[in-house]
Enzyme design. Structure first.
Site, PDB file in Angstrom:
ATOM      1  N   GLU A  38      -2.266  20.127  16.320  1.00 49.14           N
ATOM      2  CA  GLU A  38      -2.822  19.784  15.014  1.00 49.14           C
ATOM      3  C   GLU A  38      -2.039  20.488  13.921  1.00 49.14           C
ATOM      4  OE1 GLU A  38      -7.317  19.736  13.851  1.00 49.14           O
ATOM      5  OE2 GLU A  38      -6.517  21.716  13.320  1.00 49.14           O
ATOM      6  N   LYS A  78     -16.744  14.365  20.447  1.00 46.69           N
ATOM      7  CA  LYS A  78     -18.011  14.538  19.723  1.00 46.69           C
ATOM      8  C   LYS A  78     -19.020  13.530  20.249  1.00 46.69           C
ATOM      9  CE  LYS A  78     -15.589  16.277  15.660  1.00 46.69           C
ATOM     10  NZ  LYS A  78     -15.206  16.037  14.251  1.00 46.69           N
ATOM     11  N   ASP A 135      -4.080  16.402  10.262  1.00 45.07           N
ATOM     12  CA  ASP A 135      -5.457  16.681   9.864  1.00 45.07           C
ATOM     13  C   ASP A 135      -5.609  16.600   8.354  1.00 45.07           C
ATOM     14  OD1 ASP A 135      -8.155  17.472  10.278  1.00 45.07           O
ATOM     15  OD2 ASP A 135      -7.632  19.519   9.707  1.00 45.07           O
TER      16      ASP A 135
END
Length: 358
Positions: free
Chosen positions: A264, A203, A285
């Site tokens: 994940e 990100k 997560d």
């Protein structure tokens, strides 16, 4: 606002010609000054055989960037882009109108607040791109150092016009990278004394990933994958597209057998099947610290454990104490506030010769 009837109006379908990354249209004309360092660079480094340390920047500065894990060509590209964006094919009208062409000055890049600095050599690259004459730098601190408000970081003596033209581009990058380093340092401090490490995500700001991830390293964090090709990370959308987590994992292993695979999970019952497939790393997560501790117990050292989601500085230690190896924090790069740094001019010292940095 004009409203359209969705039952009768359909978006126009447009066929686009896609170019492979790094290619050019067949009818594009090559220019003499096009190259790896951005428009205007005289190196012409279009071929991969060109040594980046001999391209554009001062060799010492290029070597310092390379030693820090940064590509000098990429840094010079960013510097060119920043300056060219600011000038927009024109000139710095305020500076040209108010500053004599032959004037020189000394400027101090100074921290306005306490933090961790990153990007000082990037500032020198911006100055190199913007400068039309020799300039001198005095390096007071190194990237990764903690600094206090009022502390000088870098002193530059140059043509006043060049210094003022480069000011905003240099500060934009320096404040941004130092802000990331400062935010990362807070997380690293929170995890001090544990085996857990804070690390970044993808990100990042488009075009600035390498620099922003460098800033994370300056702040005491570690990098996750730099790109989609570094490692596999199977997330919920991959599972849906492949028809299941086991199928997604098998496809990655078959297609890219040498690549590390991270999977994940968002429930405890998903862990054992993922381990059975041979996952190298399990991403938990939105687990609570208590669920993380149970997950770590189930994994029992068979894979690396990373926590993601619900993480704050206040809870970081709890996740580390629960046994997570890594804490993935996208906010390090997507939400870090800048570190306030300014440039203050003072009269140039006539007794000090200038040193070329371009």
């Amino acid at each position: 606002m004009t409203r359209t009837d969705p039952e009768t109006t359909r978006p126009e379908t447009v066929a686009l010609t896609l170019l492979p990354i790094g290619s050019r249209p067949e009818d594009a004309e090559a220019t003499e000054d096009a190259g790896g360092c951005g428009d205007g660079c005289g190196c012409g480094a279009a071929d991969a055989a060109t040594d980046p340390l001999e391209c554009g920047l001062d060799p010492e500065l290029a070597a310092l960037l390379a030693d820090a894990g940064l590509d000098p060509v990429l840094v010079e590209d960013v510097a060119h882009l920043a300056i060219e964006e600011d000038l927009d094919q024109g000139t710095d009208v305020t500076t040209v109108a108010t500053v004599p062409e032959d004037a020189t000055a000394t400027g101090d890049f100074t921290a306005r607040e306490a933090g961790t600095v990153a990007g000082l050599r990037v500032v020198e690259a911006v100055l190199s791109v913007a400068s039309s004459d020799e300039f001198e730098v005095e390096r007071h601190v190194d990237d990764g150092e903690r600094v206090e408000a009022g502390q000088p970081l870098l002193t530059v003596t140059a043509r006043t016009r060049d210094l003022l033209t480069a000011e905003r581009s240099a500060l934009n990058l320096l404040c941004r990278l130092s802000g990331i380093a400062t935010a990362t340092r807070a997380w690293a401090d929170a995890l001090a004394g544990t085996s857990a490490r804070v690390r970044d995500t993808r990100k990042t700001t488009p075009g600035l990933r390498a620099l922003e991830k460098y800033a994370v390293r300056c702040g005491g964090g570690v990098n996750h994958r730099m790109s989609l090709s570094d490692a596999a990370l199977i997330k919920d959308n991959h599972v849906i597209a492949a028809g299941g987590v086991a199928e997604a994992f098998r496809r990655v292993r078959e297609e890219f057998p040498g690549v590390s695979v991270e999977v994940e999970v968002d429930r405890l019952d998903q862990i054992e099947p993922v381990l059975a497939e041979g996952a190298d790393l399990i991403l938990l997560d939105n687990f609570t610290p208590e669920q993380t501790a149970e997950a770590v117990r189930l994994v029992a050292g068979r894979a690396t454990v990373e926590s993601s989601g619900r993480l704050t500085l206040r809870t970081a230690r709890a996740y580390a104490d629960a046994g997570a190896d890594y804490l993935a924090v996208g906010a390090l790069t997507h939400s870090a506030p800048i570190l306030d740094i300014g440039l203050d001019l003072r009269p140039a010292r006539p007794d000090r010769p200038a040193e070329r940095r371009d």
